[in-house]
Scaffold this motif. Structure first.
Motif, PDB file in Angstrom:
ATOM      1  N   GLU B 205       0.826  -1.202   0.000  1.00 59.26           N
ATOM      2  CA  GLU B 205       0.000   0.000   0.000  1.00 59.26           C
ATOM      3  C   GLU B 205       0.866   1.260   0.000  1.00 59.26           C
ATOM      4  O   GLU B 205       0.588   2.219  -0.719  1.00 59.26           O
ATOM      5  CB  GLU B 205      -0.935   0.008   1.216  1.00 59.26           C
ATOM      6  N   LEU B 206       1.933   1.247   0.809  1.00 58.40           N
ATOM      7  CA  LEU B 206       2.799   2.428   0.858  1.00 58.40           C
ATOM      8  C   LEU B 206       3.536   2.621  -0.470  1.00 58.40           C
ATOM      9  O   LEU B 206       3.721   3.751  -0.926  1.00 58.40           O
ATOM     10  CB  LEU B 206       3.804   2.302   2.010  1.00 58.40           C
ATOM     11  N   ALA B 207       3.956   1.498  -1.069  1.00 56.27           N
ATOM     12  CA  ALA B 207       4.604   1.609  -2.388  1.00 56.27           C
ATOM     13  C   ALA B 207       3.637   2.206  -3.406  1.00 56.27           C
ATOM     14  O   ALA B 207       4.003   3.054  -4.228  1.00 56.27           O
ATOM     15  CB  ALA B 207       5.084   0.235  -2.844  1.00 56.27           C
ATOM     16  N   GLN B 208       2.394   1.779  -3.309  1.00 56.25           N
ATOM     17  CA  GLN B 208       1.364   2.312  -4.215  1.00 56.25           C
ATOM     18  C   GLN B 208       1.141   3.803  -3.964  1.00 56.25           C
ATOM     19  O   GLN B 208       1.016   4.601  -4.905  1.00 56.25           O
ATOM     20  CB  GLN B 208       0.062   1.535  -3.994  1.00 56.25           C
ATOM     21  N   MET B 209       1.116   4.163  -2.679  1.00 50.70           N
ATOM     22  CA  MET B 209       0.910   5.583  -2.354  1.00 50.70           C
ATOM     23  C   MET B 209       2.069   6.434  -2.863  1.00 50.70           C
ATOM     24  O   MET B 209       1.863   7.523  -3.416  1.00 50.70           O
ATOM     25  CB  MET B 209       0.769   5.756  -0.831  1.00 50.70           C
ATOM     26  N   LEU B 210       3.268   5.935  -2.677  1.00 48.19           N
ATOM     27  CA  LEU B 210       4.443   6.662  -3.146  1.00 48.19           C
ATOM     28  C   LEU B 210       4.404   6.826  -4.664  1.00 48.19           C
ATOM     29  O   LEU B 210       4.671   7.897  -5.207  1.00 48.19           O
ATOM     30  CB  LEU B 210       5.716   5.931  -2.708  1.00 48.19           C
ATOM     31  N   SER B 211       4.037   5.751  -5.313  1.00 48.22           N
ATOM     32  CA  SER B 211       3.939   5.780  -6.771  1.00 48.22           C
ATOM     33  C   SER B 211       2.896   6.793  -7.231  1.00 48.22           C
ATOM     34  O   SER B 211       3.106   7.535  -8.197  1.00 48.22           O
ATOM     35  CB  SER B 211       3.581   4.379  -7.280  1.00 48.22           C
ATOM     36  N   THR B 212       1.791   6.840  -6.519  1.00 50.36           N
ATOM     37  CA  THR B 212       0.711   7.763  -6.879  1.00 50.36           C
ATOM     38  C   THR B 212       1.175   9.218  -6.778  1.00 50.36           C
ATOM     39  O   THR B 212       0.866  10.052  -7.641  1.00 50.36           O
ATOM     40  CB  THR B 212      -0.509   7.543  -5.956  1.00 50.36           C
ATOM     41  N   VAL B 213       1.950   9.518  -5.742  1.00 53.19           N
ATOM     42  CA  VAL B 213       2.415  10.902  -5.578  1.00 53.19           C
ATOM     43  C   VAL B 213       3.442  11.256  -6.655  1.00 53.19           C
ATOM     44  O   VAL B 213       3.420  12.348  -7.215  1.00 53.19           O
ATOM     45  CB  VAL B 213       2.994  11.132  -4.170  1.00 53.19           C
ATOM     46  N   TYR B 214       4.336  10.326  -6.941  1.00 54.03           N
ATOM     47  CA  TYR B 214       5.281  10.560  -8.039  1.00 54.03           C
ATOM     48  C   TYR B 214       4.516  10.806  -9.340  1.00 54.03           C
ATOM     49  O   TYR B 214       4.868  11.666 -10.147  1.00 54.03           O
ATOM     50  CB  TYR B 214       6.205   9.364  -8.225  1.00 54.03           C
ATOM     51  N   ASP B 215       3.521  10.005  -9.532  1.00 51.70           N
ATOM     52  CA  ASP B 215       2.707  10.123 -10.739  1.00 51.70           C
ATOM     53  C   ASP B 215       2.108  11.521 -10.845  1.00 51.70           C
ATOM     54  O   ASP B 215       2.122  12.156 -11.908  1.00 51.70           O
ATOM     55  CB  ASP B 215       1.611   9.053 -10.686  1.00 51.70           C
ATOM     56  N   THR B 216       1.609  12.022  -9.723  1.00 47.87           N
ATOM     57  CA  THR B 216       1.037  13.365  -9.713  1.00 47.87           C
ATOM     58  C   THR B 216       2.099  14.404 -10.051  1.00 47.87           C
ATOM     59  O   THR B 216       1.850  15.370 -10.783  1.00 47.87           O
ATOM     60  CB  THR B 216       0.429  13.676  -8.330  1.00 47.87           C
ATOM     61  N   LYS B 217       3.305  14.186  -9.530  1.00 44.07           N
ATOM     62  CA  LYS B 217       4.383  15.147  -9.798  1.00 44.07           C
ATOM     63  C   LYS B 217       4.726  15.184 -11.284  1.00 44.07           C
ATOM     64  O   LYS B 217       4.892  16.255 -11.869  1.00 44.07           O
ATOM     65  CB  LYS B 217       5.625  14.778  -8.983  1.00 44.07           C
ATOM     66  N   VAL B 218       4.810  14.013 -11.888  1.00 42.41           N
ATOM     67  CA  VAL B 218       5.125  13.960 -13.325  1.00 42.41           C
ATOM     68  C   VAL B 218       4.010  14.626 -14.134  1.00 42.41           C
ATOM     69  O   VAL B 218       4.264  15.407 -15.048  1.00 42.41           O
ATOM     70  CB  VAL B 218       5.350  12.500 -13.778  1.00 42.41           C
ATOM     71  N   ARG B 219       2.781  14.335 -13.773  1.00 46.15           N
ATOM     72  CA  ARG B 219       1.650  14.937 -14.482  1.00 46.15           C
ATOM     73  C   ARG B 219       1.669  16.453 -14.364  1.00 46.15           C
ATOM     74  O   ARG B 219       1.415  17.180 -15.322  1.00 46.15           O
ATOM     75  CB  ARG B 219       0.323  14.422 -13.921  1.00 46.15           C
ATOM     76  N   MET B 220       1.951  16.923 -13.141  1.00 47.80           N
ATOM     77  CA  MET B 220       1.948  18.369 -12.939  1.00 47.80           C
ATOM     78  C   MET B 220       3.058  19.040 -13.743  1.00 47.80           C
ATOM     79  O   MET B 220       2.856  20.088 -14.363  1.00 47.80           O
ATOM     80  CB  MET B 220       2.117  18.684 -11.453  1.00 47.80           C
ATOM     81  N   LEU B 221       4.219  18.434 -13.733  1.00 45.29           N
ATOM     82  CA  LEU B 221       5.331  19.001 -14.505  1.00 45.29           C
ATOM     83  C   LEU B 221       5.030  18.970 -15.999  1.00 45.29           C
ATOM     84  O   LEU B 221       5.347  19.900 -16.740  1.00 45.29           O
ATOM     85  CB  LEU B 221       6.621  18.235 -14.207  1.00 45.29           C
TER      86      LEU B 221
END
Lengths: 326, 227
Positions: B205-221
């Protein structure tokens, strides 16, 4: 020393005095029923209205300091342009109203001029830098863009793309295929019934209502607010909250993710879903009537309501999760 | 006197100094009366100036795309993407994208970044959340399983951030402030999730959460680069 200051000031007065005054516009050009009308106006307003004549008719006021109105065309393509003088900085906005054959494709470009297009059934593409852009009616598809102004659509269309950097974005009515709506600091509101919605804002709030198709919503710090009778899709924020009120689509798959924001689902009593909730340090409060909990701990909860048709995943790192009935 | 459309078609070459004398004078005359084209030329020259100070060529360390593609699925595989009115359809901005891509390559880009920079006409590429736990054998901890993906996320973030830096002066100060504030929020979230995952390396779950936040960062950039 004083002379050096006074000379530019005097020249500025002379320049302002020599700028052409406001001038009424009334120009026409025959054209075909289809094709393209392109409109350029740096400042002022642009209003485009559809009519049933094969003619482009431009009326309004040419702003002081503008050179002339250009209305040219070739075949089914017509260009309307407020031409500014080669040199001259005292350009006041020109307010123009352009009537166009309804089936034309309409492209409008401005800098600070607001744009409003109504009644066109062809494609509409409107872009401004700081002006507001608005489209209404039944265009085939819409691209509405402003950097610091608002972008909006209301009506019926196949596809709508509306975006702004710091302005608000609103899409209402009915969009058969897809809505794409995005902002950076502005709020995004999609109230249109749409086949698919993709909406993003960095710091603004995103609201999606009347959902009937899949939606994908992303924010960083803005809240996500959802309502509809067939909610499904992917909803993701970092520090914003996610607030949902409505019915889940049967057989749909939906995920809600917030790192530190809270997630609150208020679902109808007839909800049928299998729900997985996971949080690292946020609390879980489940007040849903009829929930059959199969696994529960401080960090997670799995439960089913109804027949468990919809699949729902809820994840937070530190945000609380609250589930209730409407 | 050339028309606006003719001028638009020559702006790339004008800014690059590749027009003949007569053509250059024609475009120059047009620029005197067209704020829109003048702004385009100024933006192009600024970008070219920045590119001039970058290394002529730095080869990517390796082809990341082969490794990243299976996990970073283009949206097209998930749902149909309908590109509406690509920017180039009416007001060509291919030069900007091409120049931006050149800048990215010059600073050590990968195919992943080029894919991220693809203009809207070719379909926006976005990154779906990596299911780290599924990407690796079950025997591997979730933290270890996520590590290769994290390297690639960071590389994509670095490249997009570098590209964004070259365009920073084109954004309004308040927009830059919003983006920086938001990146700060995301970075805090990444740090929190990562620290938690380090302490509990088997948490999918934590790996998934971390991945989700990275994903948001890439999308935002990605969104910021396209502004």
């Amino acid at each position: 020393m004083k002379a050096k200051i006074l000379i530019p000031a005097a020249l500025a007065v002379l320049a302002a005095g020599s700028a052409p005054a406001q001038e009424r516009i009334d120009a026409r050009r025959s054209t075909g029923a289809t094709g393209v009308v392109e409109i350029h106006n740096v400042a002022g307003t642009v209003r485009v209205l559809a009519w049933n004549r094969n003619e482009v008719h431009v009326t309004g006021t040419l702003g002081r300091g503008s050179d002339r109105l250009e209305l040219v065309g070739e075949g089914d393509r017509v260009v309307v342009r407020v031409v500014l003088p080669r040199r001259g900085h005292d350009n006041r906005g020109s307010d123009i109203e352009v009537r166009v054959p309804g089936r034309k494709t309409v492209n409008v470009r401005t800098v600070s001029a607001d744009i409003n297009v109504a009644g066109v059934t062809g494609s509409v593409d409107v872009r401004a830098v700081s002006g507001d852009v608005g489209v209404s009616g039944r265009p085939r598809d819409v691209f509405a863009q402003s950097r610091s102004g608002d972008a909006s659509f209301t009506g019926e269309s196949g596809r709508v793309h509306a975006e702004s950097v710091s302005g608000d974005v609103t899409v209402g009515g009915t969009v058969r295929e897809q809505v794409e709506a995005s902002a950076v600091s502005g709020d995004v509101s999609v109230t249109a019934a749409s086949g698919e919605v993709r909406a993003t804002s960095v710091s603004g709030q995103v609201e999606v209502t009347s959902m009937r198709g899949r939606a994908e919503v992303t924010t960083v710090s803005g809240d996500v607010r959802l309502a509809g009778r067939a909610l499904h899709g992917s909803f993701q924020t970092v520090s914003g909250g996610i607030y949902v009120s409505g019915d889940l689509a049967r057989d749909g798959t939906t995920s809600f993710n917030s790192h530190s924001g809270e997630i609150e689902l208020r679902l109808s009593s007839g909800t049928s879903a299998a729900v997985d909730v996971s949080t690292f340090s946020g609390g879980i409060l489940n007040d849903m009537a009829g929930a059959r909990v199969t696994r529960s701990s401080r960090r997670e909860q799995h439960f089913t309501v109804g027949r468990g048709d919809a699949r729902v995943s809820i994840r937070t790192f530190s945000g609380g999760v609250k589930l209730t009935n409407r | 006197m050339i028309t606006h459309e003719q001028a638009v078609g020559r702006l790339d070459d004008f800014a690059g100094g590749e027009l003949s004398g007569r053509e250059r004078r024609e475009v120059h005359r047009h620029l005197e009366s067209c704020a829109e084209c003048s702004a385009e030329v100024a933006a192009l020259r600024s970008l070219l100036d920045e590119a001039r100070f970058l290394p002529r060529e730095v080869a990517p360390e390796r082809d990341l795309w082969a490794g990243i593609a299976p996990r970073l699925q283009p949206r097209a595989a998930e749902m149909p993407v309908i590109a509406l009115h690509p920017r180039s359809a009416w007001q060509p901005r291919r030069w900007l994208l091409a120049a931006a891509a050149t800048v990215a390559v010059a600073v050590g880009s990968s195919l992943a970044t080029l894919a991220l920079l693809r203009p809207p006409a070719e379909g926006p590429i976005t990154l779906t959340t990596i299911d780290a736990a599924q990407a690796q054998p079950a025997a591997t901890s979730a933290f270890a399983a996520f590590a290769p993906a994290e390297v690639e996320y960071r590389r994509a973030v670095d490249e997009l951030a570098t590209l964004l830096a070259t365009r920073r002066d084109r954004l309004a100060p308040e927009t830059v402030a919003t983006l920086e504030r938001s990146l700060g929020i995301i970075d805090i979230a990444i740090a929190e999730a990562r620290t938690a995952l380090e302490k509990d390396p088997n948490s999918r779950e934590l790996a998934q959460m971390l991945s989700t936040v990275y994903d948001t960062k890439v999308r935002m950039l990605q969104q910021a680069v396209e502004l």
